[in-house]
Design a protein around this motif. Structure first.
Motif, PDB file in Angstrom:
ATOM      1  N   PRO A 167       0.809  -1.224   0.000  1.00 22.97           N
ATOM      2  CA  PRO A 167       0.000   0.000   0.000  1.00 22.97           C
ATOM      3  C   PRO A 167       0.839   1.269   0.000  1.00 22.97           C
ATOM      4  O   PRO A 167       0.455   2.277  -0.601  1.00 22.97           O
ATOM      5  CB  PRO A 167      -0.827  -0.129   1.282  1.00 22.97           C
ATOM      6  CG  PRO A 167      -0.918  -1.600   1.520  1.00 22.97           C
ATOM      7  CD  PRO A 167       0.391  -2.162   1.057  1.00 22.97           C
ATOM      8  N   GLU A 168       1.985   1.229   0.671  1.00 23.56           N
ATOM      9  CA  GLU A 168       2.854   2.405   0.731  1.00 23.56           C
ATOM     10  C   GLU A 168       3.381   2.795  -0.647  1.00 23.56           C
ATOM     11  O   GLU A 168       3.737   3.960  -0.876  1.00 23.56           O
ATOM     12  CB  GLU A 168       4.024   2.142   1.688  1.00 23.56           C
ATOM     13  CG  GLU A 168       3.619   2.011   3.135  1.00 23.56           C
ATOM     14  CD  GLU A 168       2.969   0.682   3.491  1.00 23.56           C
ATOM     15  OE1 GLU A 168       2.367   0.589   4.589  1.00 23.56           O
ATOM     16  OE2 GLU A 168       3.048  -0.282   2.673  1.00 23.56           O
ATOM     17  N   LEU A 169       3.432   1.846  -1.565  1.00 22.70           N
ATOM     18  CA  LEU A 169       3.821   2.132  -2.951  1.00 22.70           C
ATOM     19  C   LEU A 169       2.607   2.534  -3.784  1.00 22.70           C
ATOM     20  O   LEU A 169       2.647   3.511  -4.544  1.00 22.70           O
ATOM     21  CB  LEU A 169       4.482   0.896  -3.564  1.00 22.70           C
ATOM     22  CG  LEU A 169       4.812   0.979  -5.059  1.00 22.70           C
ATOM     23  CD1 LEU A 169       5.990   1.912  -5.301  1.00 22.70           C
ATOM     24  CD2 LEU A 169       5.117  -0.402  -5.618  1.00 22.70           C
ATOM     25  N   LEU A 170       1.509   1.799  -3.632  1.00 22.52           N
ATOM     26  CA  LEU A 170       0.350   1.980  -4.500  1.00 22.52           C
ATOM     27  C   LEU A 170      -0.437   3.249  -4.206  1.00 22.52           C
ATOM     28  O   LEU A 170      -0.892   3.938  -5.128  1.00 22.52           O
ATOM     29  CB  LEU A 170      -0.581   0.774  -4.375  1.00 22.52           C
ATOM     30  CG  LEU A 170      -0.039  -0.551  -4.906  1.00 22.52           C
ATOM     31  CD1 LEU A 170      -0.964  -1.693  -4.499  1.00 22.52           C
ATOM     32  CD2 LEU A 170       0.121  -0.504  -6.424  1.00 22.52           C
ATOM     33  N   LEU A 171      -0.625   3.565  -2.941  1.00 28.07           N
ATOM     34  CA  LEU A 171      -1.505   4.684  -2.595  1.00 28.07           C
ATOM     35  C   LEU A 171      -0.980   6.035  -3.082  1.00 28.07           C
ATOM     36  O   LEU A 171      -1.771   6.845  -3.595  1.00 28.07           O
ATOM     37  CB  LEU A 171      -1.763   4.692  -1.097  1.00 28.07           C
ATOM     38  CG  LEU A 171      -2.637   3.517  -0.608  1.00 28.07           C
ATOM     39  CD1 LEU A 171      -2.652   3.452   0.915  1.00 28.07           C
ATOM     40  CD2 LEU A 171      -4.051   3.628  -1.167  1.00 28.07           C
ATOM     41  N   PRO A 172       0.314   6.332  -2.980  1.00 25.24           N
ATOM     42  CA  PRO A 172       0.793   7.588  -3.570  1.00 25.24           C
ATOM     43  C   PRO A 172       0.606   7.633  -5.083  1.00 25.24           C
ATOM     44  O   PRO A 172       0.282   8.692  -5.644  1.00 25.24           O
ATOM     45  CB  PRO A 172       2.277   7.625  -3.192  1.00 25.24           C
ATOM     46  CG  PRO A 172       2.366   6.792  -1.953  1.00 25.24           C
ATOM     47  CD  PRO A 172       1.374   5.685  -2.169  1.00 25.24           C
TER      48      PRO A 172
END
Length: 311
Positions: free
Chosen positions: A151-156
């Protein structure tokens, strides 16, 4: 909180690619698969995913699949097309070709084969999206590409408008839940689960829909499950999911030690579709093998228990 209006919701099966007895594309059978799925009430089609044997097809074969699926869909539902390639330039080339052939969106994995850092994966998605006029969805399938899309990669990437959604086939349900929570204020971002045995649970947690390989075999069942979840009838959703879990036993038909997990699963889907009269053969791309007669009988028994006959 911003009202969420995700672009892609519902049931979007990864369409199988039927082959003839001599291993060529079977386009009439592919057209029947599309008709079968649309009749089942699906809200989209995902061509050239893992269940579509995309890694086994030549570029020319991939083009013919896109043409056939988009033509058979006829605009009734959107067609998402896998642009699954090892590196950025190759993914861009495949995605542009998909766009030319009528794709409504493309689905892209992290780079693979090459050793890749998270910063390079981020740049990969940004570069692919910048090269296209189509929405880009990320495909999180670490068992194949050996990189987990956290999520830390996808959400931004979603917040920056790079990604329109994600198909999560990681099997990491904790990560998926964190992704759903993080996406609650991203109005247009679609969070789709590829974990076909727990769609009811993922919907309860906030998923927008599912991309189930087993949906090729029983699209009506997954649509009933989705509709029950949307109206909050969790008992009905659970009952439908339980039936689909039992149906998923078809993937155990292949004799242990004789086929990869991919061949066992996809071979079971194709065999079930053949038994239901949707496709002509259960032939697989080499080096995979089709299920044999005793294995086919095991699939038939599962179909019977699930109440599924010829369509």
């Amino acid at each position: 909180m911003t009202a969420r209006t995700p672009r892609h919701t519902g049931v979007i099966p990864p369409v199988v690619t039927p082959l003839t007895a001599d291993g060529e594309l079977d386009l009439p059978s592919l057209e029947r698969v599309v008709a079968h799925l649309i009749d089942g009430g699906v809200t989209g089609l995902f061509a050239l995913g893992s269940s579509g044997e995309t890694a086994y097809l030549t570029p020319g074969q991939q083009d013919r699949v896109i043409e056939a699926v988009t033509a058979a869909a006829g605009g009734q539902v959107p067609v998402l097309v896998g642009a699954i390639e090892t590196t950025t330039n190759r993914a861009v080339e495949r995605a542009r070709r998909a766009a030319e052939l009528g794709a409504d969106a493309v689905v892209v994995t992290a780079p693979f084969y090459t050793r890749t850092h998270a910063t390079e994966i981020d740049r990969h998605f940004r570069d692919v999206a910048a090269a296209l006029d189509l929405p880009v969805l990320a495909y999180d399938v670490p068992v194949c590409v050996h990189s987990k899309l956290d999520p830390e990669l996808l959400l931004p990437l979603a917040a920056d408008g790079v990604l329109a959604g994600v198909k999560d086939s990681s099997g990491d349900d904790g990560s998926f839940r964190r992704l759903v929570i993080g996406a609650r204020e991203l109005s247009g971002f679609s969070v789709l689960t590829g974990h076909e045995l727990v769609v009811d649970a993922m919907m309860l947690g906030g998923a927008d829909g599912s991309v189930p390989g087993l949906g090729n075999v029983d699209p009506h069942g997954y649509v009933r499950l989705h509709e029950a979840a949307v109206r909050g009838d969790w008992a009905a959703a659970r009952a439908e999911q339980d039936r689909l879990v039992a149906l998923f036993d078809i993937v155990r038909a292949a004799r242990p030690g004789t086929a990869s997990a991919t061949a066992a699963g996809l071979g079971a889907f194709k065999t079930a579709l053949m038994l239901r009269g949707v496709i002509a053969t259960n032939v697989m791309s080499p080096p995979m093998r089709p299920l044999d007669a005793p294995e086919t009988a095991a699939v038939a028994a599962c179909l019977d228990r699930a109440g599924l006959g010829a369509v």
